[in-house]
Design a protein around this motif. Structure first.
Motif, short mmCIF file in Angstrom:
data_model
loop_
_atom_site.label_atom_id
_atom_site.label_comp_id
_atom_site.label_asym_id
_atom_site.label_seq_id
_atom_site.Cartn_x
_atom_site.Cartn_y
_atom_site.Cartn_z
N THR A 146 -18.96 -22.98 -11.38
CA THR A 146 -19.45 -23.72 -12.54
C THR A 146 -20.32 -24.89 -12.06
N ASP A 147 -19.85 -25.57 -11.03
CA ASP A 147 -20.63 -26.66 -10.45
C ASP A 147 -21.93 -26.14 -9.85
N PHE A 148 -21.85 -25.00 -9.17
CA PHE A 148 -23.04 -24.39 -8.58
C PHE A 148 -24.05 -24.04 -9.67
N LEU A 149 -23.56 -23.50 -10.78
CA LEU A 149 -24.43 -23.16 -11.91
C LEU A 149 -25.12 -24.41 -12.44
N GLU A 150 -24.37 -25.51 -12.56
CA GLU A 150 -24.95 -26.77 -13.02
C GLU A 150 -26.05 -27.23 -12.05
N GLN A 151 -25.80 -27.07 -10.76
CA GLN A 151 -26.79 -27.47 -9.76
C GLN A 151 -28.06 -26.61 -9.86
N LEU A 152 -27.89 -25.30 -10.06
CA LEU A 152 -29.05 -24.42 -10.23
C LEU A 152 -29.88 -24.86 -11.43
N ARG A 153 -29.20 -25.16 -12.52
CA ARG A 153 -29.90 -25.57 -13.74
C ARG A 153 -30.58 -26.93 -13.56
N GLN A 154 -29.92 -27.81 -12.84
CA GLN A 154 -30.51 -29.13 -12.57
C GLN A 154 -31.77 -28.97 -11.72
N MET A 155 -31.72 -28.06 -10.76
CA MET A 155 -32.86 -27.81 -9.89
C MET A 155 -34.04 -27.25 -10.70
N LYS A 156 -33.73 -26.37 -11.66
CA LYS A 156 -34.78 -25.81 -12.51
C LYS A 156 -35.48 -26.89 -13.32
N LYS A 157 -34.74 -27.92 -13.72
CA LYS A 157 -35.32 -29.01 -14.50
C LYS A 157 -36.35 -29.78 -13.68
N LEU A 158 -36.18 -29.78 -12.36
CA LEU A 158 -37.09 -30.52 -11.49
C LEU A 158 -38.43 -29.83 -11.30
N GLY A 159 -38.48 -28.54 -11.60
CA GLY A 159 -39.73 -27.80 -11.46
C GLY A 159 -39.53 -26.54 -10.65
N SER A 160 -40.64 -25.91 -10.31
CA SER A 160 -40.57 -24.66 -9.55
C SER A 160 -40.12 -24.93 -8.12
N LEU A 161 -39.62 -23.90 -7.48
CA LEU A 161 -39.17 -24.02 -6.10
C LEU A 161 -40.34 -24.42 -5.19
N GLU A 162 -41.51 -23.89 -5.50
CA GLU A 162 -42.70 -24.22 -4.70
C GLU A 162 -43.03 -25.71 -4.80
#
Length: 108
Positions: A24-40
């Motif tokens: 659940t925490d990992f999922l939150e982290q993935l979603r938080q990362m998506k908010k920051l923009g693309s991986l590139e």
């Protein structure tokens, strides 16, 4: 509003230190990362990130993140908290719900 909540980041860091980090925490982290923009764009912000991007298949990594998110979302809250309970039957159900092959549904 900040893209990253400082208090939330500290809470996650503490959970990781104590070994209590869940899917659940990992999922939150993935979603938080998506908010920051693309991986590139994220990699471009890191020192040496532009060099790391050369030859990297960023689109493949972003697909992998979406796949992981789909798998975790297909789990029950109990399965996210204690992935040790995932047996073959549960993995098959999760894989079907996440629309991926069973052998790829192992993410932990």
């Amino acid at each position: 509003m900040e893209a990253v909540d400082v208090d939330e980041a500290r809470r996650m860091e503490e959970k990781m230190r104590k070994g209590q980090f869940t899917l659940t925490d990992f999922l939150e982290q993935l979603r938080q990362m998506k908010k920051l923009g693309s991986l590139e764009s994220l990699m471009g912000m890191l020192p040496g990130g532009a060099e790391m991007l050369k030859g990297a298949d960023v689109a493949k990594q972003e697909r992998e993140f979406r796949r992981m998110e789909g798998i975790i979302c297909a789990m029950t809250p109990k399965e996210r908290q204690t992935p040790q309970i995932l047996n073959a039957k549960r993995r098959i159900r999760i894989a079907k719900a996440a629309a991926c092959r069973c052998r790829k549904s192992t993410i932990y």
